[in-house]
Every structure is written in structure tokens, then in C-alpha cells.
Motif scaffolding. Structure first.
Motif, mmCIF file in Angstrom:
data_model
loop_
_atom_site.group_PDB
_atom_site.id
_atom_site.type_symbol
_atom_site.label_atom_id
_atom_site.label_comp_id
_atom_site.label_asym_id
_atom_site.label_seq_id
_atom_site.Cartn_x
_atom_site.Cartn_y
_atom_site.Cartn_z
ATOM 1 N N ARG A 1 0.849 -1.197 0.000
ATOM 2 C CA ARG A 1 0.000 0.000 0.000
ATOM 3 C C ARG A 1 0.876 1.236 0.000
ATOM 4 O O ARG A 1 1.970 1.257 0.577
ATOM 5 N N LEU A 2 0.400 2.254 -0.667
ATOM 6 C CA LEU A 2 1.105 3.524 -0.754
ATOM 7 C C LEU A 2 0.819 4.325 0.511
ATOM 8 O O LEU A 2 -0.337 4.576 0.841
ATOM 9 N N ILE A 3 1.865 4.703 1.256
ATOM 10 C CA ILE A 3 1.640 5.518 2.457
ATOM 11 C C ILE A 3 2.129 6.956 2.272
ATOM 12 O O ILE A 3 1.687 7.847 2.988
ATOM 13 N N VAL A 4 3.036 7.177 1.325
ATOM 14 C CA VAL A 4 3.389 8.534 0.893
ATOM 15 C C VAL A 4 3.498 8.461 -0.625
ATOM 16 O O VAL A 4 4.303 7.702 -1.156
ATOM 17 N N ARG A 5 2.689 9.234 -1.323
ATOM 18 C CA ARG A 5 2.679 9.120 -2.780
ATOM 19 C C ARG A 5 3.883 9.830 -3.390
ATOM 20 O O ARG A 5 4.516 10.689 -2.772
ATOM 21 N N ARG A 6 4.199 9.445 -4.617
ATOM 22 C CA ARG A 6 5.270 10.111 -5.358
ATOM 23 C C ARG A 6 4.860 11.548 -5.689
ATOM 24 O O ARG A 6 3.699 11.812 -6.041
ATOM 25 N N GLU A 7 5.802 12.458 -5.568
ATOM 26 C CA GLU A 7 5.543 13.810 -6.029
ATOM 27 C C GLU A 7 5.486 13.842 -7.551
ATOM 28 O O GLU A 7 6.082 12.996 -8.236
ATOM 29 N N THR A 8 4.789 14.816 -8.075
ATOM 30 C CA THR A 8 4.668 14.983 -9.518
ATOM 31 C C THR A 8 5.208 16.352 -9.916
ATOM 32 O O THR A 8 5.455 17.219 -9.066
ATOM 33 N N GLU A 9 5.360 16.552 -11.207
ATOM 34 C CA GLU A 9 5.767 17.873 -11.686
ATOM 35 C C GLU A 9 4.712 18.922 -11.339
ATOM 36 O O GLU A 9 5.035 20.088 -11.089
ATOM 37 N N ASP A 10 3.449 18.512 -11.304
ATOM 38 C CA ASP A 10 2.402 19.456 -10.883
ATOM 39 C C ASP A 10 2.618 19.905 -9.438
ATOM 40 O O ASP A 10 2.371 21.061 -9.097
ATOM 41 N N ASP A 11 3.077 18.980 -8.577
ATOM 42 C CA ASP A 11 3.391 19.367 -7.202
ATOM 43 C C ASP A 11 4.498 20.406 -7.171
ATOM 44 O O ASP A 11 4.443 21.385 -6.400
ATOM 45 N N LEU A 12 5.528 20.201 -7.985
ATOM 46 C CA LEU A 12 6.625 21.149 -8.014
ATOM 47 C C LEU A 12 6.164 22.521 -8.481
ATOM 48 O O LEU A 12 6.545 23.548 -7.913
ATOM 49 N N LEU A 13 5.323 22.542 -9.503
ATOM 50 C CA LEU A 13 4.867 23.812 -10.064
ATOM 51 C C LEU A 13 3.803 24.486 -9.240
ATOM 52 O O LEU A 13 3.575 25.697 -9.352
ATOM 53 N N ALA A 14 3.132 23.737 -8.359
ATOM 54 C CA ALA A 14 2.039 24.299 -7.560
ATOM 55 C C ALA A 14 2.524 25.413 -6.640
ATOM 56 O O ALA A 14 1.758 26.328 -6.310
ATOM 57 N N LEU A 15 3.768 25.342 -6.203
ATOM 58 C CA LEU A 15 4.301 26.367 -5.284
ATOM 59 C C LEU A 15 4.946 27.520 -6.042
ATOM 60 O O LEU A 15 5.297 28.536 -5.435
ATOM 61 N N ASP A 16 5.107 27.379 -7.339
ATOM 62 C CA ASP A 16 5.769 28.399 -8.148
ATOM 63 C C ASP A 16 4.737 29.389 -8.653
ATOM 64 O O ASP A 16 4.028 29.121 -9.632
ATOM 65 N N VAL A 17 4.625 30.507 -7.962
ATOM 66 C CA VAL A 17 3.549 31.464 -8.283
ATOM 67 C C VAL A 17 4.017 32.557 -9.217
ATOM 68 O O VAL A 17 3.281 33.525 -9.468
ATOM 69 N N GLY A 18 5.249 32.430 -9.742
ATOM 70 C CA GLY A 18 5.811 33.487 -10.571
ATOM 71 C C GLY A 18 5.333 33.443 -11.991
ATOM 72 O O GLY A 18 5.660 34.296 -12.804
#
Length: 469
Positions: free
Chosen positions: A452-469
Motif C-alpha cells: 500500500r502507498l503511504i506517501v505518494r510520489r511527487e509529480t511535476e504538478d506538485d513542483l509547479l504548484a508552489l511556483d507562483v511566478g
């Protein structure tokens, strides 16, 4: 490294035909002390964990991935509980924390040590009873202390006079009486890396014993009588195999306990000796069992209390690495293999193979940061090829991006193969980064033939979600 490499590798790699290179090496062998207890080789030679083939795990969850043997982790929790039946076992969450692990250690009867607001939030969101949480940290903010007090955290380990003042003011405002321990810097040089030795004088943690700050902190808390001083705390470092450091630490802390009794007439009821118990990363490591640790520590404390005419305090210890470290391995896919000469003559026979995998220092910074040593094995098959000296490296733009400095792998290792690195449960996912914008790997827990997955893999969308520039 395997048991056959008893000699020091560094400095010998560029020489012709040293004895350790001529020693037969079984590249398919799994040294039990290095691997989770439910890891084996299946009929086809691939690694299995709790009955699941790592090739299937790689196909479903991708690589790199941290693979957690849940029964191994739970078993180590139980071993510490059995070894220390009259003590509180605080799992050191900084080693690795997620909500699933919080629930596992809670179900196994352990307490939990956190050291930031984020770790506290994780613990509370997973349902950990606040009274079973201890809060560490050398620079707890007012907001973090407020949250801890309001949640009813069981104890706070105070680390500075500023923190004592902050917590005292907060306690007065809230009309509560938080339980605290004073962290004592005992001046012990643990036999470990400089950056993970935490009891020598010239570092950021705790109150100096030699300089009198530790006694002054205890007297301040007792005299103001707002916080409830439960005891003293000492932590001498991490990845420690030599019990002599704990002996010196306990002697010095209990001498302070005696000093407090003589000056204020109070015998503090608790003593926390910290954690830092070492694990096996290579065959050169020989860690003590929880039973042996408990026997040694109990003998030390009983003897020093008798010498100081003190009642034996209620003990706490804080294993983190010793519980989660051996229960996890990291699974990688090989991308490239190249032979690199290291001898002055430029002869490939004097060199090693660089085996590049699809992770690296973003999922395991410890080799680069602490000069840590790891082992590795070919995971998707066995091989009859001759062993070759290899260095497992990552995909990042750093020459120091090394996962395993020196290991014997079969000479036919090739792109598409899987390589597994054991002992990666502690401080690998916790210290993972997005260097070079690489998403962090998932954590997959395996138990009784199910994953079972207990911490999922990060995605490129996760990386870009914090980039508000």
C-alpha cells in the motif's frame, strides 16, 4: 560493502590486484543484518519483500521508491518495548515520519518525539494521543509552543533560557502547567560524524553542564514554579555503537540531579538518555540489540544512582533510526553503466564501474552530507558474472551525487536492471529534496503479501504548484 571487504577500500582502488579484490565475492548474497527481515530472493532470483516481487513493485509504483517492511518495523518496536519494559520508548520522528508510521508506532505502544510544528501536525492529524508526544527543538517558536501547550503535549524538552521564558509566559496566560525536561549538554564526544554528535560543548543544543547553564535552567524552572520540571534529558549523538559515551553522559547528568536535590530538596522523577543507537549500513557495522542496550543502560543508571544516593528515575529512550532504518530499502532502476579508470596509468583494470540510477542525492543526501556508507545489490535477478567494483551514483548535476561509494556488483549489470540499497529508512525520505527539480519518491509499505502507498510520489504538478511566478 559486503563482509569480504574487510580492508579499507579508499586509497587502494587505484592499485593493481590487492588481496581484497582477489577474494571471492558472492554478489547474489543478502547479508541478513543489512536487510529488512522479510526480504529474500525468490525462485527467479529477484528480491521479494513479504512475498512480493520487487519487479512488480517497480512496475506498479515506479522507481525510485522507498519500500517499507511493515512487520519488520513493528517487530523492532516490540523488541524495544520488551527490552525496556519499565521505560517510555519515544520513537524519534525526525528519522522518518508520516501518518501511517505514527499509527504503527502508536499501535505498538510507543510514544513519539517530534521537533517541529510540522512533525507535531503530522502526529496530531494521525491521531497520536498528545499526552504521548514529546516536543524537542532548539528554536521552538511561540506559535509552535502555543500549539503544543493547547494540544496537551505530554512533555516539552526545553533548550534555552529564551524558551523557558516563552513557555513560562504562555503557561501563565493559559493557566496551565506544562511538563518539561531540561536538555543537558554533557560534553561527551560521541564516536560519530561531527554533524550528528550533539553533546559536545561547541554546538547549538541544550544547556552546558560544565558552564553551569544546565543547573541554572533547572533552578530557574523550580524557583518560578510555573512549569513542572520532570527531569533531565541528554542526547549524545547518532549512529553510536560504543556504550561508553552513554555511561559518561549518565554519570554527569545524575551528578547534576544530585546537585539539584542538594540545592532545592527535589529529586527529579524522570531521566531521558536520548537515542542515537547505531544500525548496520555495511558489514563493518555491529549494532547492539535492544536487549543488550537496555541491559547496559540499566546497569549504568542503577550504579550511578546508588553512588549518588538517588532513587532510580523513570527512564526514557528515543530510538528512531534503530526502528525504521533497517526496515526500509530504496529501489532504483539502472540508467547507464560506464567504466572509469582511477589508476595513474589510465588502465580500465585499475578502475571501477559507475552505475547510474534514477535517484540520488535528492532521495539520499547522507552519503554526500555525512560521508555515510551503504550497501547495494542487483535486485531483479541473480547473476553468474564476475564481481566488479562499482560506485552507485545518482542523476543529479553534482560529482558528489553518490549513493553507494564502493560495492561489488555483477559485471553484467545493465540499463533496466533494478538495484536495491538497504538501510534507507532513517533520514533519507526525511531529508529528501527537489534538487534539480526532481520529484521525491513514494513510500510503499508491504505486509503479508500486500503493498500500500503511504506517501505518494511527487509529480511535476506538485513542483509547479508552489511556483507562483
Amino acid at each position: 560493502m559486503r563482509a569480504h571487504e574487510a580492508g579499507a577500500l579508499h586509497g587502494e582502488i587505484g592499485t593493481r590486484g590487492p588481496a581484497w579484490l582477489r577474494t571471492p565475492v558472492d554478489v547474489n548474497a543478502l547479508v541478513p543484518q543489512l536487510w529488512p527481515r522479510n526480504v529474500a530472493r525468490g525462485p527467479g532470483g529477484a528480491l521479494t519483500v513479504a512475498g512480493l516481487d520487487v519487479r512488480d513493485l517497480a512496475a506498479e509504483y515506479g522507481t525510485p521508491a522507498y519500500v517499507l517492511d511493515e512487520d519488520d518495523l513493528r517487530g523492532r518496536c516490540r523488541e524495544f518495548r520488551a527490552a525496556f519494559p519499565d521505560a517510555d520508548i519515544y520513537y524519534a520522528g525526525k528519522a522518518f515520519l508520516c501518518r501511517a508510521v505514527v499509527r504503527m508506532i502508536a499501535e505498538e505502544g510507543l510514544f513519539l518525539d517530534v521537533c517541529t510544528g510540522g512533525e507535531l501536525a503530522t502526529a496530531l492529524s494521525a491521531g497520536m494521543p498528545p499526552a504521548r508526544i514529546g516536543f524537542h527543538g532548539n528554536n521552538k517558536s511561540v506559535a509552535e509552543l502555543t500549539r503544543a501547550v493547547d494540544a496537551g503535549v505530554g512533555r516539552i524538552i526545553v533548550d534555552s533560557f529564551t524558551e523557558i521564558d516563552r513557555l513560562t509566559e504562555l503557561a501563565r496566560e493559559r493557566r496551565v502547567r506544562p511538563k518539561v525536561l531540561v536538555r543537558v549538554t554533557v560534553g561527551v564526544e560521541a564516536h560519530t560524524h561531527e554533524f550528528i554528535a550533539t553533546a559536545h560543548e561547541d554546538q547549538k543544543f541544550g544547556f552546558s553542564l560544565a558552564g553551569g547553564a544546565a543547573a541554572a535552567a533547572a533552578f530557574k524552572i523550580l524557583d518560578e514554579d510555573v512549569l513542572e520540571l520532570r527531569g533531565l534529558h541528554s542526547h549524545i549523538g547518532s549512529q553510536i555503537f560504543d556504550a561508553s559515551g552513554f555511561e559518561v553522559s549518565a554519570r554527569r547528568v545524575l551528578a547534576l540531579q544530585s546537585q539539584i536535590r542538594d540545592a532545592r530538596g527535589v529529586e527529579l522523577p524522570e531521566l531521558d538518555l536520548g537515542g542515537g543507537f547505531g544500525i548496520a549500513y555495511t558489514t563493518q557495522d555491529d549494532p547492539a540489540t535492544p536487549h543488550d542496550l537496555a541491559k547496559r543502560l540499566r546497569k549504568i543508571v542503577d550504579g550511578e544512582c546508588a553512588a549518588e544516593n538517588l532513587a532510580v528515575p523513570h527512564l526514557s529512550v528515543e530510538p528512531g533510526r534503530a526502528i525504521v532504518g533497517p526496515a526500509v530499502f530504496t529501489l532504483y532502476e539502472v540508467g547507464t553503466v560506464k567504466s572509469v579508470p582511477t589508476g595513474t596509468g589510465g588502465d580500465a583494470a585499475d578502475g571501477r564501474a559507475y552505475v547510474s540510477v534514477d535517484g540520488g542525492m535528492s532521495d539520499n543526501i547522507r552519503t554526500a552530507l555525512y560521508d555515510a556508507s551503504y550497501s547495494a545489490t542487483l535486485a531483479n535477478r541473480t547473476s553468474t558474472a564476475q564481481p566488479m567494483l562499482a560506485r552507485v551514483v545518482g542523476k543529479h548535476c553534482e560529482s558528489g551525487d553518490i549513493v553507494v561509494k564502493d560495492e561489488f556488483l555483477p559485471a553484467d549489470v545493465q540499463p533496466g536492471d533494478l538495484v536495491a540499497v538497504p538501510g534507507t529508512g532513517a533520514y533519507c525520505r526525511s531529508m529528501a529534496s527537489n534538487y534539480n527539480h526532481v520529484p521525491r519518491p513514494p513510500v510503499v509499505a508491504v505486509r503479508e503479501g500486500r503493498a500500500r502507498l503511504i506517501v505518494r510520489r511527487e509529480t511535476e504538478d506538485d513542483l509547479l504548484a508552489l511556483d507562483v511566478g
